[in-house]
Design a protein around this motif. Structure first.
Motif, PDB file in Angstrom:
ATOM      1  N   ASP A 116       0.786  -1.311  -0.005  1.00 20.22           N
ATOM      2  CA  ASP A 116       0.022  -0.033  -0.130  1.00 20.22           C
ATOM      3  C   ASP A 116       0.719   1.222   0.065  1.00 20.22           C
ATOM      4  OD1 ASP A 116      -2.514  -1.453   0.247  1.00 20.22           O
ATOM      5  OD2 ASP A 116      -1.850  -1.895   2.296  1.00 20.22           O
ATOM      6  N   ALA A 117       2.003   1.249   0.314  1.00 20.33           N
ATOM      7  CA  ALA A 117       2.748   2.488   0.377  1.00 20.33           C
ATOM      8  C   ALA A 117       4.224   1.951   0.205  1.00 20.33           C
ATOM      9  CB  ALA A 117       2.896   3.102   1.717  1.00 20.33           C
ATOM     10  N   VAL A 118       5.039   3.111  -0.295  1.00 21.28           N
ATOM     11  CA  VAL A 118       6.533   3.178  -0.355  1.00 21.28           C
ATOM     12  C   VAL A 118       7.204   3.909   0.761  1.00 21.28           C
ATOM     13  CG1 VAL A 118       8.720   3.825  -1.742  1.00 21.28           C
ATOM     14  CG2 VAL A 118       6.494   2.799  -3.100  1.00 21.28           C
ATOM     15  N   MET A 119       7.937   3.203   1.585  1.00 21.15           N
ATOM     16  CA  MET A 119       8.443   3.701   2.807  1.00 21.15           C
ATOM     17  C   MET A 119       9.623   4.504   2.816  1.00 21.15           C
ATOM     18  SD  MET A 119       5.766   3.150   4.702  1.00 21.15           S
ATOM     19  CE  MET A 119       6.196   3.793   6.325  1.00 21.15           C
ATOM     20  N   ILE A 120       9.938   5.472   3.357  1.00 22.12           N
ATOM     21  CA  ILE A 120      11.187   6.136   3.521  1.00 22.12           C
ATOM     22  C   ILE A 120      11.468   6.591   5.012  1.00 22.12           C
ATOM     23  CG2 ILE A 120      11.180   6.952   0.955  1.00 22.12           C
ATOM     24  CD1 ILE A 120      10.334   9.893   2.299  1.00 22.12           C
ATOM     25  N   ARG A 121      12.770   6.784   4.989  1.00 25.38           N
ATOM     26  CA  ARG A 121      13.241   7.279   6.332  1.00 25.38           C
ATOM     27  C   ARG A 121      12.628   8.720   6.650  1.00 25.38           C
ATOM     28  NH1 ARG A 121      17.536   4.963   4.740  1.00 25.38           N
ATOM     29  NH2 ARG A 121      18.699   7.139   4.294  1.00 25.38           N
ATOM     30  N   GLY A 122      12.795   9.458   5.859  1.00 22.74           N
ATOM     31  CA  GLY A 122      12.127  10.797   5.756  1.00 22.74           C
ATOM     32  C   GLY A 122      12.688  11.501   4.296  1.00 22.74           C
ATOM     33  N   PRO A 123      12.044  12.886   4.506  1.00 21.68           N
ATOM     34  CA  PRO A 123      12.116  13.548   3.098  1.00 21.68           C
ATOM     35  C   PRO A 123      13.803  14.018   2.823  1.00 21.68           C
ATOM     36  CG  PRO A 123      10.922  14.817   4.691  1.00 21.68           C
ATOM     37  CD  PRO A 123      11.255  13.332   5.287  1.00 21.68           C
ATOM     38  N   GLU A 124      14.521  13.792   3.872  1.00 23.49           N
ATOM     39  CA  GLU A 124      15.670  14.128   3.241  1.00 23.49           C
ATOM     40  C   GLU A 124      16.593  13.280   2.353  1.00 23.49           C
ATOM     41  OE1 GLU A 124      14.821  13.182   6.336  1.00 23.49           O
ATOM     42  OE2 GLU A 124      15.979  11.371   7.006  1.00 23.49           O
ATOM     43  N   VAL A 125      15.945  12.117   2.025  1.00 24.51           N
ATOM     44  CA  VAL A 125      16.689  11.164   1.187  1.00 24.51           C
ATOM     45  C   VAL A 125      16.236  11.363  -0.274  1.00 24.51           C
ATOM     46  CG1 VAL A 125      16.315   9.072   2.713  1.00 24.51           C
ATOM     47  CG2 VAL A 125      14.533   9.591   1.076  1.00 24.51           C
ATOM     48  N   PHE A 126      15.425  12.455  -0.477  1.00 24.42           N
ATOM     49  CA  PHE A 126      14.980  12.686  -1.721  1.00 24.42           C
ATOM     50  C   PHE A 126      16.284  13.485  -2.429  1.00 24.42           C
ATOM     51  CE2 PHE A 126      10.232  13.562  -0.668  1.00 24.42           C
ATOM     52  CZ  PHE A 126      10.106  12.370  -0.709  1.00 24.42           C
ATOM     53  N   GLN A 127      16.168  13.411  -3.718  1.00 22.06           N
ATOM     54  CA  GLN A 127      17.248  14.032  -4.538  1.00 22.06           C
ATOM     55  C   GLN A 127      16.757  14.903  -5.687  1.00 22.06           C
ATOM     56  OE1 GLN A 127      20.005  10.987  -6.125  1.00 22.06           O
ATOM     57  NE2 GLN A 127      21.143  10.697  -4.328  1.00 22.06           N
ATOM     58  N   ALA A 128      17.312  15.716  -6.391  1.00 25.48           N
ATOM     59  CA  ALA A 128      16.795  16.468  -7.505  1.00 25.48           C
ATOM     60  C   ALA A 128      16.419  15.468  -8.489  1.00 25.48           C
ATOM     61  CB  ALA A 128      17.876  17.206  -7.824  1.00 25.48           C
ATOM     62  N   ALA A 129      15.363  15.706  -9.244  1.00 26.00           N
ATOM     63  CA  ALA A 129      14.798  14.763 -10.129  1.00 26.00           C
ATOM     64  C   ALA A 129      15.569  14.600 -11.227  1.00 26.00           C
ATOM     65  CB  ALA A 129      13.540  15.323 -10.748  1.00 26.00           C
ATOM     66  N   ASP A 130      16.529  15.488 -11.507  1.00 20.94           N
ATOM     67  CA  ASP A 130      17.439  15.397 -12.801  1.00 20.94           C
ATOM     68  C   ASP A 130      18.778  14.433 -12.362  1.00 20.94           C
ATOM     69  OD1 ASP A 130      15.934  16.956 -14.581  1.00 20.94           O
ATOM     70  OD2 ASP A 130      17.560  18.757 -14.439  1.00 20.94           O
ATOM     71  N   ASP A 131      18.875  14.403 -11.109  1.00 21.44           N
ATOM     72  CA  ASP A 131      20.171  13.349 -10.842  1.00 21.44           C
ATOM     73  C   ASP A 131      19.504  11.948 -11.235  1.00 21.44           C
ATOM     74  OD1 ASP A 131      21.372  15.528 -10.342  1.00 21.44           O
ATOM     75  OD2 ASP A 131      21.342  15.214  -8.077  1.00 21.44           O
ATOM     76  N   VAL A 132      18.133  11.701 -10.459  1.00 15.14           N
ATOM     77  CA  VAL A 132      17.838  10.596 -10.855  1.00 15.14           C
ATOM     78  C   VAL A 132      17.303  10.082 -12.176  1.00 15.14           C
ATOM     79  CG1 VAL A 132      15.778   9.043 -10.081  1.00 15.14           C
ATOM     80  CG2 VAL A 132      16.755  10.645  -8.460  1.00 15.14           C
ATOM     81  N   LEU A 133      16.865  10.977 -12.869  1.00 14.82           N
ATOM     82  CA  LEU A 133      16.475  10.639 -14.485  1.00 14.82           C
ATOM     83  C   LEU A 133      17.764  10.866 -15.471  1.00 14.82           C
ATOM     84  CD1 LEU A 133      13.187  12.760 -14.554  1.00 14.82           C
ATOM     85  CD2 LEU A 133      13.592  10.231 -15.250  1.00 14.82           C
ATOM     86  N   ALA A 134      19.125  11.001 -14.874  1.00 14.62           N
ATOM     87  CA  ALA A 134      20.236  11.334 -15.390  1.00 14.62           C
ATOM     88  C   ALA A 134      19.915  12.533 -16.509  1.00 14.62           C
ATOM     89  CB  ALA A 134      20.575   9.900 -16.053  1.00 14.62           C
ATOM     90  N   GLY A 135      19.327  13.235 -16.325  1.00 14.75           N
ATOM     91  CA  GLY A 135      18.931  14.343 -17.144  1.00 14.75           C
ATOM     92  C   GLY A 135      18.161  13.983 -18.270  1.00 14.75           C
ATOM     93  N   VAL A 136      17.496  12.891 -18.392  1.00 16.27           N
ATOM     94  CA  VAL A 136      16.664  12.663 -19.799  1.00 16.27           C
ATOM     95  C   VAL A 136      15.220  13.104 -19.306  1.00 16.27           C
ATOM     96  CG1 VAL A 136      18.191  10.942 -20.527  1.00 16.27           C
ATOM     97  CG2 VAL A 136      16.223  10.369 -19.249  1.00 16.27           C
TER      98      VAL A 136
END
Lengths: 50, 190
Positions: free
Chosen positions: B68-88
């Motif tokens: 029912d959910a994706v669990m994370i430790r906290g919002p500090e784990v987020f990165q810039a979307a461009d880093d995850v998408l490798a700029g595409v």
């Protein structure tokens, strides 16, 4: 202003809010399963379906 | 324990911190074909009128993927979307609807989903396909095709080894074993 003037104002406000809400929902495209190293071909298909 | 999930089943799933805050929902599932690895998830804000977020969730920031959910430790784990998408651009590289061909030139169908094995790393282990006519008559409408641990980068079509057709399954139960058997068979080939 008479009562029907207020009714008109309320109807216009509700209409504008509904219009904006639909616009925002449309901007939120459906999610995709993205291969970052794929050649960019799928987007044309996605946009055609949208 | 390894859990098999369909990539599209993650889309729209809420992202919740261990403190219980519902901070986002999954928008796109991002992976790298050549390494067969899930890189992360791009995010929408929560709520009816929420916009896409500029941050994304790298796989290293995921604590657990539940039904029912994706669990994370906290919002500090987020990165810039461009880093995850490798700029595409996510719109340009959606694999859903891409044709699948074997390396012997036989069309198997079109991709309807990507199967992910979720463990310490999230590995891309197969495609769910809408079967081409010649497969549909024998095996059914939706099939699961195992993938090797490394794949050629996709072009107009996704190319899989012809040996994968021997390990096709028509549901996810037993698909993990089919993937293991398929990969073991690749190791034995000269």
């Amino acid at each position: 202003m008479d009562w029907y003037g207020w009714v008109l104002v309320v109807v216009i406000v509700i209409g504008v809010m509904a219009f904006l809400a639909v616009g925002v929902r449309r901007r939120r495209r459906r999610g995709a399963v993205v291969a970052v190293d794929a050649r960019p071909t799928g987007g044309r298909r996605l946009r055609r379906r949208a | 324990m390894t859990l098999l999930v369909r990539a599209t089943s993650l889309i729209g799933r809420p992202v919740v911190t261990l403190a219980g805050d519902d901070v986002a929902e999954v928008k796109d599932v991002v992976f790298r074909t050549s390494a067969a690895r899930l890189l992360g998830l791009t995010l929408n804000g929560r709520g009816f009128l929420a916009k896409p977020l500029r941050e994304a969730l790298p796989w290293s920031g995921v604590h657990a993927v539940g039904r029912d959910a994706v669990m994370i430790r906290g919002p500090e784990v987020f990165q810039a979307a461009d880093d995850v998408l490798a700029g595409v651009s996510a719109v340009d590289r959606n694999v859903i609807g891409d044709r699948v061909l074997t390396d012997e030139g036989i069309e198997l169908g079109t991709v309807t989903d990507v199967v992910i094995a979720v463990a310490a790393v999230a590995e891309i282990v197969g495609y769910e396909i809408a079967a081409a006519d010649h497969l549909r008559q024998r095996r059914g409408r939706h099939l699961y095709i195992p993938l090797p641990e490394t794949l050629a980068v996709s072009g107009e079509a996704l190319v899989v080894p012809a040996a994968a057709t021997r390990y096709v399954r028509d549901d996810l139960s037993g698909f993990g074993v089919a993937v293991d058997d398929f990969r073991a068979s690749l190791g034995k080939e000269p």
